[in-house]
Structure formats: C-alpha cells, structure tokens
Design a protein around this motif. Sequence first.
Motif: not given
Length: 389
Positions: A143-144, A314-315, A339-340, A351-359
């Motif tokens: 998440g960093y 940035l996101a 959440a987003k 969803p935006e592609k950046e939002w999908l970047d979680f494990p």
Amino acid sequence: MMNHRKLRMGMIGGGPGSFIGAVHRIAANIDGQIELVAGAFSSKPEKSEQAGKELFLDSKRVYQSYDEMFEKEKQLPEEARIDFVSIVTPNHVHFDPTIKALQNGFHVVLDKPMTLTLDEAKQLDKVIQETGMLFCLTHTYTGYPMVKEARQLIANGTLGKIRKVYVEYPQGWLWTNFSEEENKQAAWRTDPKKSGVAGCMGDIGTHAMNLAEYVSGLKLDRLCADLNTSLPGRTLDDDGIVLLKFDNGASGVLMASQVATGAENNLKIRVYGDKAGLEWQQEDANSLIVRHPEQPDQIYRAGGNVPYLSSYALANTRTPAGHPEGYLEAFANHYNNFAKTLMAKLKGQTPEKEWLDFPGTEDGVRGMAFIEQVVKSGQSDQKWTKFEV
C-alpha cells in the motif's frame, strides 16, 4: 443502486488486547469512506460488549458471535445492514467467518495470512469466485506509494530484465520467550494450533514474499529454505532464509527473522535488472532510490504534488511532498481502494484501474503455498552440500 453514503463495516475480532484490530479501524476511518457500525469483537461475549462500548456502538449491533452477527444483520433492511466485514482474528479463525460472510452476502477485508492451510485457501478462493463478492487481503506494505512507484518503474522497463531480488524483514520482538500474560500476540503467534505450520515465515515471511512478487512483477517458481527455531520450548520457526527462483529465471534471497535482537520493522527490498536497480525500505518509506550504471543515484520522493510519479503512486498519497505518510496510511490505501471499488460495484459503475490495485485472493493462495512449501523445504536436508577441505 447504492445511495450516496458511507460504506457500513462490521468487525470480527479486534477486541481488548488486539493490536491489529485497532490498526484496521484507524485505516478504515482515514479517508472517510467507511463507518464501523457493528461487530463481534471477541469469542468472549463480555469482551465483545466492552469493545462495543469503547467504540460507542449501538449495543443492539454488538454481537456475541460472528454467526449471530451474520444472522441478525441479514434481517436488517438493506439501507441499514453492513456492506462488508473486516476480519482481524488469529489465523485459525480466518476461514470459517470468511466463508460464512461471503455466503451470507457480505464482502470481506481479511487480515493476512488468508487461512490456516493451503487447502482452506483454495476452498475460500473457489467461494469468492462463485459468489462474485469483493475480497481484500491486507498485505500492508504494497500500500505504500513508493512501493507502487517501484512496481510501475519495473513494469515500464526502467530496470530492464530483472536479474536479482533481495527482500528482508528483520524483527527482534520474539528475542525471548513470553507468557500469554506478558505478551498475548507472542503467545498465539508461536502456537501451531492458532498460527499454522509456520511461525516467522507465516507471519512476516509472507509479507516479504508478497512484496517481492508485487514489486518485481514476477512469480516465484522454486525455493530452497533454511528455517531455524532459536529458543527452547518453541515448535515453530522464528528465523529463516529462503533462496528464490522466479519465472523469468531471476534469482533472489528472502530473509525473515523475529529474533534479530533490537531490530524493529525495517522491511527492505532491492531489485536489479540489466539496465538499473532500485531500493526501498520501510524506515524511509517516502523515498525510492533508483541506480543507473555510471550515474548518480536518483531519489524519488512521495507526495501528492510530485509531477514525475505514476498515477498509482499519486492515487495513494494524501499530502504534499515533505509531509511523511507511513504504515497507517499504507494500510488505509488498501481500505480506500477496496471501498472505492465496492462503491463502484454497488452503483453499477466501472472502478478506476488504480482502485483495483489492492491484494486479493491470488495473493492469499500464493501466500499459503509459500508457507507450506517453505516449511517442507526447511525440513529437508537434500539441499545441503557438506563443506569439506
């Protein structure tokens, strides 16, 4: 269709004496997308009730068990019931509440590791695929912002073909034996009935492995492990080194220890390609060092106003450069992206592609495979060649 509102969260575990429960609650709250409204905070009803009072929750929504929570929350009108659960229990209480949450129509955020065994993880993955529910596994360190930047630099070819990956996670907090009264966390994490087949490698080795795959973009193909149990009376590993081979032929070394006396939590990764290398460490989490041959080092810095950073970094940044963000914000990035994504799903949006970047579930299954295969390798002597002169 979802109305304009916060997501409603229920929590399982995280009652009095829990370290990670408080971390999850802070992380979920940071970006104002989520509200804690219910919970079954302990297997002991009086402790769950105590936690509910301390968190100012409606007593009617503080439950004596997660089974009771699922049953009663389902009966509430859609505009009142929880949207998802956060499960922050010890490892042996991951599988059952997660399966039941998904089958009862609740999305899940789960503390790692995914389950107690690889077989359970595969069963859980199947249920996630079948139900279509959203699932997040909180491997904090991806998440960093600068970890995300490192991943993007490698994906964009800045380092060239990856040759070498070094990842290390030294802790010293288990340098001695503790009773349960002295340290509740140490007690369950060194108990195979609650922790699983691995100790240190299950607790922090999985974080290191997840970070190595996430940043490099590679998949682990083979491993060779040397695991150690340093203190009398312990049955699980508290230290180890793992040699790694990745799917592109790159090699690596993973070190994880909880008996590195005096060490805190300086998780560190170095990746080298045929064009450049990079280095990131948690104790200087807002910096990313990139090294090119015959050039001065480049130091990338986190900040919401830094023009050279990727959209992913940035996101996941909230403050201008020079205002440090750390562990809690990295943890919060997983909650915020989850959440987003969930809000978009509930509203029928993409969803935006950046939002999908979680494990997610793949990370969980691979983590459990790592645990079981590291232990198997560590118990084998076939890898060793005796040094003779």
